[in-house]
Design a protein around this motif. Structure first.
Motif, PDB file in Angstrom:
ATOM      1  N   GLN A 119      34.192  27.499  50.383  1.00 37.89           N
ATOM      2  CA  GLN A 119      35.760  28.408  50.380  1.00 37.89           C
ATOM      3  C   GLN A 119      36.973  27.835  50.093  1.00 37.89           C
ATOM      4  O   GLN A 119      36.911  26.649  50.430  1.00 37.89           O
ATOM      5  CB  GLN A 119      35.884  28.335  52.526  1.00 37.89           C
ATOM      6  N   GLU A 121      39.723  30.159  48.694  1.00 35.38           N
ATOM      7  CA  GLU A 121      40.838  30.580  48.428  1.00 35.38           C
ATOM      8  C   GLU A 121      41.490  30.191  49.591  1.00 35.38           C
ATOM      9  O   GLU A 121      41.215  29.641  51.123  1.00 35.38           O
ATOM     10  CB  GLU A 121      40.417  32.026  48.804  1.00 35.38           C
ATOM     11  N   ALA A 122      42.531  29.056  49.852  1.00 30.92           N
ATOM     12  CA  ALA A 122      43.998  29.190  48.886  1.00 30.92           C
ATOM     13  C   ALA A 122      43.371  27.978  47.399  1.00 30.92           C
ATOM     14  O   ALA A 122      43.350  28.532  46.414  1.00 30.92           O
ATOM     15  CB  ALA A 122      44.888  29.384  49.048  1.00 30.92           C
ATOM     16  N   MET A 260      38.209  32.444  58.097  1.00 28.28           N
ATOM     17  CA  MET A 260      38.473  33.995  57.896  1.00 28.28           C
ATOM     18  C   MET A 260      37.803  34.873  58.590  1.00 28.28           C
ATOM     19  O   MET A 260      35.886  34.482  58.766  1.00 28.28           O
ATOM     20  CB  MET A 260      39.156  34.182  57.082  1.00 28.28           C
ATOM     21  N   ALA A 262      36.205  37.395  55.646  1.00 28.25           N
ATOM     22  CA  ALA A 262      35.145  37.030  54.656  1.00 28.25           C
ATOM     23  C   ALA A 262      35.868  36.484  53.676  1.00 28.25           C
ATOM     24  O   ALA A 262      36.795  36.247  53.876  1.00 28.25           O
ATOM     25  CB  ALA A 262      34.359  38.297  54.553  1.00 28.25           C
ATOM     26  N   MET A 263      35.618  36.544  52.362  1.00 24.99           N
ATOM     27  CA  MET A 263      35.268  35.631  50.982  1.00 24.99           C
ATOM     28  C   MET A 263      34.760  36.831  50.209  1.00 24.99           C
ATOM     29  O   MET A 263      34.204  36.551  49.866  1.00 24.99           O
ATOM     30  CB  MET A 263      35.775  34.391  50.924  1.00 24.99           C
ATOM     31  N   GLU A 264      35.652  37.279  48.952  1.00 20.86           N
ATOM     32  CA  GLU A 264      35.489  38.026  47.789  1.00 20.86           C
ATOM     33  C   GLU A 264      34.992  37.067  46.647  1.00 20.86           C
ATOM     34  O   GLU A 264      34.873  38.172  45.874  1.00 20.86           O
ATOM     35  CB  GLU A 264      37.113  39.107  47.846  1.00 20.86           C
ATOM     36  N   HIS A 297      36.787  46.274  52.212  1.00 22.80           N
ATOM     37  CA  HIS A 297      37.613  45.281  51.802  1.00 22.80           C
ATOM     38  C   HIS A 297      37.242  44.202  51.138  1.00 22.80           C
ATOM     39  O   HIS A 297      37.554  44.130  49.622  1.00 22.80           O
ATOM     40  CB  HIS A 297      38.180  44.254  53.096  1.00 22.80           C
ATOM     41  N   GLU A 298      35.991  43.500  50.810  1.00 16.89           N
ATOM     42  CA  GLU A 298      35.977  42.530  49.913  1.00 16.89           C
ATOM     43  C   GLU A 298      35.111  42.814  48.732  1.00 16.89           C
ATOM     44  O   GLU A 298      35.341  42.394  47.686  1.00 16.89           O
ATOM     45  CB  GLU A 298      34.634  41.368  50.506  1.00 16.89           C
ATOM     46  N   HIS A 301      37.765  44.468  46.295  1.00 18.26           N
ATOM     47  CA  HIS A 301      39.069  43.070  46.230  1.00 18.26           C
ATOM     48  C   HIS A 301      38.011  43.040  44.629  1.00 18.26           C
ATOM     49  O   HIS A 301      38.917  42.166  43.826  1.00 18.26           O
ATOM     50  CB  HIS A 301      38.496  42.097  46.824  1.00 18.26           C
ATOM     51  N   LYS A 319      47.023  41.428  45.779  1.00 15.54           N
ATOM     52  CA  LYS A 319      46.471  41.798  45.775  1.00 15.54           C
ATOM     53  C   LYS A 319      45.418  42.435  47.464  1.00 15.54           C
ATOM     54  O   LYS A 319      45.436  43.002  47.772  1.00 15.54           O
ATOM     55  CB  LYS A 319      45.148  40.705  45.221  1.00 15.54           C
ATOM     56  N   GLU A 320      46.411  41.653  48.175  1.00 12.66           N
ATOM     57  CA  GLU A 320      45.794  41.883  49.900  1.00 12.66           C
ATOM     58  C   GLU A 320      46.519  43.398  50.687  1.00 12.66           C
ATOM     59  O   GLU A 320      46.361  43.835  50.444  1.00 12.66           O
ATOM     60  CB  GLU A 320      46.500  40.915  50.769  1.00 12.66           C
ATOM     61  N   ASN A 373      47.658  28.771  53.058  1.00 11.02           N
ATOM     62  CA  ASN A 373      46.963  28.694  54.085  1.00 11.02           C
ATOM     63  C   ASN A 373      47.306  29.630  55.495  1.00 11.02           C
ATOM     64  O   ASN A 373      47.601  30.460  56.209  1.00 11.02           O
ATOM     65  CB  ASN A 373      46.287  28.180  54.526  1.00 11.02           C
ATOM     66  N   TYR A 376      48.077  33.493  54.683  1.00 15.00           N
ATOM     67  CA  TYR A 376      47.457  34.897  54.949  1.00 15.00           C
ATOM     68  C   TYR A 376      48.043  35.548  56.561  1.00 15.00           C
ATOM     69  O   TYR A 376      47.310  35.637  57.163  1.00 15.00           O
ATOM     70  CB  TYR A 376      46.321  33.977  55.100  1.00 15.00           C
ATOM     71  N   TYR A 381      49.335  40.899  54.351  1.00 20.86           N
ATOM     72  CA  TYR A 381      48.388  41.803  54.844  1.00 20.86           C
ATOM     73  C   TYR A 381      48.807  43.348  55.216  1.00 20.86           C
ATOM     74  O   TYR A 381      48.326  44.414  54.648  1.00 20.86           O
ATOM     75  CB  TYR A 381      47.206  41.524  55.469  1.00 20.86           C
ATOM     76  N   GLN A 825      43.280  24.902  59.838  1.00 17.26           N
ATOM     77  CA  GLN A 825      43.526  26.257  59.886  1.00 17.26           C
ATOM     78  C   GLN A 825      43.704  26.905  61.269  1.00 17.26           C
ATOM     79  O   GLN A 825      44.649  27.811  61.766  1.00 17.26           O
ATOM     80  CB  GLN A 825      42.746  26.733  58.412  1.00 17.26           C
TER      81      GLN A 825
HETATM   82  N1  B3K Z   1      41.218  36.712  50.569  1.00 10.99           N
HETATM   83  C1  B3K Z   1      40.139  36.092  51.778  1.00 10.99           C
HETATM   84  C2  B3K Z   1      41.223  35.388  52.532  1.00 10.99           C
HETATM   85  C3  B3K Z   1      41.648  33.904  51.976  1.00 10.99           C
HETATM   86  C4  B3K Z   1      41.409  33.025  52.864  1.00 10.99           C
HETATM   87  C5  B3K Z   1      42.659  31.582  52.623  1.00 10.99           C
HETATM   88  N2  B3K Z   1      42.535  31.189  54.162  1.00 10.99           N
HETATM   89  C6  B3K Z   1      39.892  37.089  52.752  1.00 10.99           C
HETATM   90  C7  B3K Z   1      40.596  38.530  52.155  1.00 10.99           C
HETATM   91  O1  B3K Z   1      41.487  38.567  52.269  1.00 10.99           O
HETATM   92  O2  B3K Z   1      39.206  39.387  52.268  1.00 10.99           O
END
Ligand code: B3K
Ligand code: ZN
Length: 874
Positions: A119, A121-122, A260, A262-264, A297-298, A301, A319-320, A373, A376, A381, A825
């Motif tokens: 993972q 991001e960030a 979190m 998920a991650m894109e 969502h992912e 992205h 982006k969010e 972090n 977020y 969002y 986190q």
């Molecule tokens: N971009 C990631 C979130 C990353 C979290 C970093 N602590 C998920 C999302 O918003 O799609």
């Protein structure tokens, strides 16, 4: 701790044209070789030093153009590796080592269920190798993964597989190349023994994309819904925005330990398994909807985030906010637009509004941070998504699409800012949107107060709107679109015409008017108004504000029953319920008997009897506002009164309408296999709202037990278990026990068992929480499990958490301190319920502050927890 400021932004003085990574995976000694082609690109400061980020890794070797550097050639500390290269272009090779097995922060490279994953991001990439860890440094990535084959049959990274082969000693390797330049936060690596399901998607330009979902072998029967959701998302983005997927393969990996949702990562999304795995026996409607929307969502992205990314982390909402807006629109199209809108507004009000009114309040474009972090947030969002929605509200759907098209045309392959987005929207529509800037830099929920004046002689209606921010005239007034409509007291729609001079600040939208409030205070005048109308305010929740209207009970009753706008109908029911509970709170405080407000009871009856109403909307209209929403109406929260009145209101409604509720419940008992489909979801939802009221009467608990024992699907089973969990009866204990027996081997379902007990409104809740924490299945290293006990207790068990003794606060503080050393986190996210201490009565205020102080006094406090706690106490 260091604070980082947006105003200090400077472009990088080096670019990384390409990066070749080699991972030699080992749980305790993973070796990472990183070969970068670097170029000097002087920025304003004209500094030649190359400052690479790197943390928690051991530097083994560093080479420039094939020459091994010695320790005098660089500076090394806990956070940076600083070099002073003399060439403008050179190859930099860095070899480091790390221990993924010991990484419980779940950031960087770590292990989950015996597999490897990442993972970034960030700022997690700098715990993998030394790098310019910032989103505006874009590079071409090639990744070679070497690992033991029996333990790691699957080796994945971003882009396309270009090479794979066996090696001696039972090892093998794979090489992946990503043809798109990307920032390092989108890097991903996965290795382990995973099973997969495969499908294909044909893009609108005729390419075939290989779709894969990788999960642990025991979960292979729970991937179909995720795959279907992915295909729907791909199609929707083509239809709505003309956006097509760009690689030949799209991979999703589900892991159990994830901070979190998920991650894109480009071409290789890593998901919390909660947002992938589902089958009717294990997942609720809420889970199914969550999966569909997070997958979307992912996926979205890939364009809003990856192809066009952020210049710096202060632009995160670029982006969010945009991607949340896109997934909201998608879910609306898949299920129901008004239902989705109402649910999003509920979420915003119960989570974002308090954040925006508390010590962590920040604009959607934060101006500084200690730990990225921590940003977020619901504000970045969800309020961010509301601000994006404002563009669509102002420009219309077609105008918004034009803006999106221009945004991609201008910025594909770039790292940009929220200003770039706004300029694209403005230029594509030839309008001035500069006033929208104020939404990005000012914090707090705007309050708009509406007043009306009717002149019977002139037959004019004047509607005055006045905006304030944090109780004052805003420094920069916001552009606030307020969608309104009119009707008679008989519920018949009325068409009113604005006076001529208002034409610029007003637009006709179907049966509504869009008022554009741009000044601190503004009048909107309507002419030839024969009688004073009922005004329907803030249709579709056209702006993320608190609107104070002059509507009283008679107007709210008309709106709840007749408004053409589903959002306002629901909102008016909520307002009636709130009015009922507020008079209850006063009565409680004056030691008077509690009663239901007659107009609320009447509206409740008419909703319950209305056979034309969509079942989901009916379920929402019959649901009382949460206690915390009632609490938000008070400067100092009368906790005991709200609790008593909330309890009374549910009980009184249950008694008064027991016949109708039972009838509705029974009419919705259908004996069909589970389907994730709009109508079926709505039926279950309404049925379970009825059950919740019915279960307030002891004689009806058997209905819940029966529904539990039917085991039709997880939605019904869990709803039944939830109502039972508030009663400490033999039946309730038996059902909880049976649920554990059935599901103790399925971690996502077991999370539900933990959550239900952590949320239970029972007198000895603290003992119950302690028992859950000591349960053999409780794991501090698994964020889902931690959230299901501690997150739920702090956020959802309002009464239990805030018991007057302060034991709830102490328990949470102790647990935050414990988690601080395991996963900062997760620890920092748990603090939020304590941070609102100033809003409680003096006894609680003191106890909450002491709990926060005990956290702050802890040694080795992470930046994450420090930032939240110190801001809360400030
Ligand atoms: N971009 C990631 C979130 C990353 C979290 C970093 N602590 C998920 C999302 O918003 O799609
Ligand atoms: Zn996102």
């Amino acid at each position: 701790p260091v604070t980082h400021y947006l105003k200090d932004y400077q472009p990088s003085n080096y670019q990384i044209d390409s990066i070749e990574l080699t991972f030699d995976l080992d749980p305790l000694a993973t070796r990472v070789t990183n070969v970068m082609q670097m170029t000097f690109s002087p920025n304003a400061s004209d500094d030649r030093r190359l400052v690479l980020n790197g943390q928690k890794i051991t530097l083994l070797e560093c080479w420039i153009n094939g020459n091994l550097l010695s320790a005098e050639d660089y500076d090394l500390d806990d956070e940076f590796l600083t070099l002073s290269p003399s060439l403008d272009a050179f190859e930099l090779k860095i070899v480091t080592q790390c221990a993924p097995q010991n990484n419980t922060s779940l950031e960087g490279l770590y292990r989950t269920s015996g597999n490897y994953c990442t993972q970034c991001e960030a700022l997690g990439f700098q715990t993998i190798t030394y790098y310019l860890d910032r989103p505006d440094v874009l590079s071409f990535f090639t990744t070679k993964i070497i690992a033991d084959k029996s333990q790691n049959a699957v080796l994945l990274s971003n882009g396309n597989l270009v090479e794979a082969s066996d090696l001696p000693d039972g090892k093998h390797y794979a090489v992946w190349h990503d043809p798109f330049k990307k920032p390092c936060y989108l890097f991903a690596l996965v290795a382990g023994n995973l099973s997969l399901i495969q499908d294909t998607y044909q893009t609108m330009d005729g390419r075939l994309v290989d779709l894969r979902i990788y999960v642990e072998p025991q979960n292979i029967d729970k991937c179909d819904h995720a795959m279907a959701s992915l295909k729907k998302s791909m199609q929707w983005d083509e239809e709505r925005y003309g956006l097509v997927y760009d690689l030949d393969i799209y991979m999703i990996v589900a892991v159990d330990d994830f901070n979190m949702g998920a991650m894109e990562n480009k071409g290789l999304n890593v998901f919390n398994s909660k947002f992938v795995l589902a089958k009717p026996e294990t997942a609720t409607d809420v889970d199914y909807e969550g999966i569909e929307s997070v997958i979307a969502h992912e996926y979205f992205h890939n364009w809003t985030g990856n192809r066009v990314t952020c210049r710096d982390w202060f632009q995160l909402t670029l982006k969010e906010g945009l991607t949340v807006f896109r997934d909201q629109e998608f879910t609306g199209d898949m299920l129901s637009i008004p239902v989705k809108r109402i649910e999003d507004v509920k979420r915003l009000r119960s989570n974002q509004f308090p954040e925006d009114a508390g010590p962590m309040a920040h604009p959607i474009q934060p101006q500084s941070y200690i730990e990225m972090n921590n940003f977020y947030t619901m504000t970045v969002y969800e309020k961010g998504a509301e601000v994006v929605r404002l563009y669509q509200t102002l420009l219309g759907r077609d105008g918004f699409r034009k803006g999106m098209d221009l945004y991609f045309q201008r910025h594909d392959g770039q790292a940009v800012t929220v200003e770039d987005f706004r300029n694209a929207m403005a230029d594509a529509n030839h309008v001035d949107l500069s006033q929208m800037q104020a939404w990005y830099v000012q914090e707090g929920t705007p309050v708009v107060t509406a007043k009306t004046h009717y002149d019977a002689k002139l037959q004019t209606l004047t509607l005055s709107l006045e905006q304030t921010l944090k109780g004052k005239v805003p420094q920069q007034p916001l552009m606030i679109p307020v969608l309104i409509g009119f009707m008679g007291y008989d519920g018949q729609p009325l068409t009113l015409m604005p006076s001529v001079q208002d034409k610029n600040s007003l637009e006709e939208r179907g049966d509504s008017w869009l008022l554009k409030l741009t000044e601190p205070k503004q009048d909107f005048i309507f002419e030839q108004v024969a009688t004073y109308p009922v005004i329907s305010y803030l249709r579709d929740f056209s702006a993320p504000i608190i609107l104070k209207t002059p509507n009283a009970l008679p107007e709210l009753e008309v709106l709840a029953q007749y408004d053409s706008n589903a959002f306002v109908r629901w909102e008016s029911m909520q307002a009636l319920a709130l009015a009922s509970m507020e008079q209850g709170v006063s009565a409680y405080q004056q030691q008077q008997p509690l009663t239901l407000l007659p107009s609320f009871a009447a509206a409740f009856a008419s909703v319950l009897a209305d056979s034309s109403l969509d079942l989901s909307l009916k379920a929402l209209a019959l649901t009382l506002p949460e206690m915390t929403y009632v609490a938000d109406q008070y400067t100092e929260i009368p906790l005991e009164a709200i609790q008593a009145v909330h309890q009374f209101t549910q009980q009184a409604l249950a008694e008064k309408f027991s016949q109708a509720l039972l009838q509705t419940y029974e009419s919705l008992q259908v004996n069909e296999p589970y389907r994730y489909e709009k109508q079926a979801i709505a039926q279950r939802k309404l049925k379970n709202v009825c059950l919740k009221y019915l279960a307030k009467l002891p004689q009806n608990l058997a209905i819940a037990v029966n529904q539990f024992e039917q085991k039709s699907n997880m939605t019904d089973v869990l709803s039944a278990l939830e109502v039972l969990s508030h009663h400490q009866t033999a039946d309730s204990a038996k059902c909880l026990q049976a649920f554990y027996q059935d599901w103790s081997k399925d971690s996502l379902v077991l999370d539900k068992w933990f959550s239900i007990q952590a949320a239970a409104q029972v007198p000895d809740i603290l003992a119950q929480i302690n028992q859950l924490l000591q349960h053999p299945d409780f794991k501090y290293t698994n964020p889902n499990r931690v959230r299901s006990v501690l997150g739920v207790f702090g956020r959802l068990n309002w009464v239990g958490f805030h018991q007057a003794s302060g034991t709830g606060y102490q328990l949470l503080a102790e647990q935050v301190i414990k988690l601080n050393g395991i996963n900062p986190q997760i620890a920092s996210r748990l603090v939020a319920p304590l941070s609102h201490w100033k809003r409680y009565d003096s006894g609680r205020r003191l106890l909450m502050r002491q709990a926060l102080e005990s956290i702050l006094a802890t040694e080795n406090l992470s930046k994450d927890v420090y930032e939240i706690v110190s801001r809360s106490l400030a």
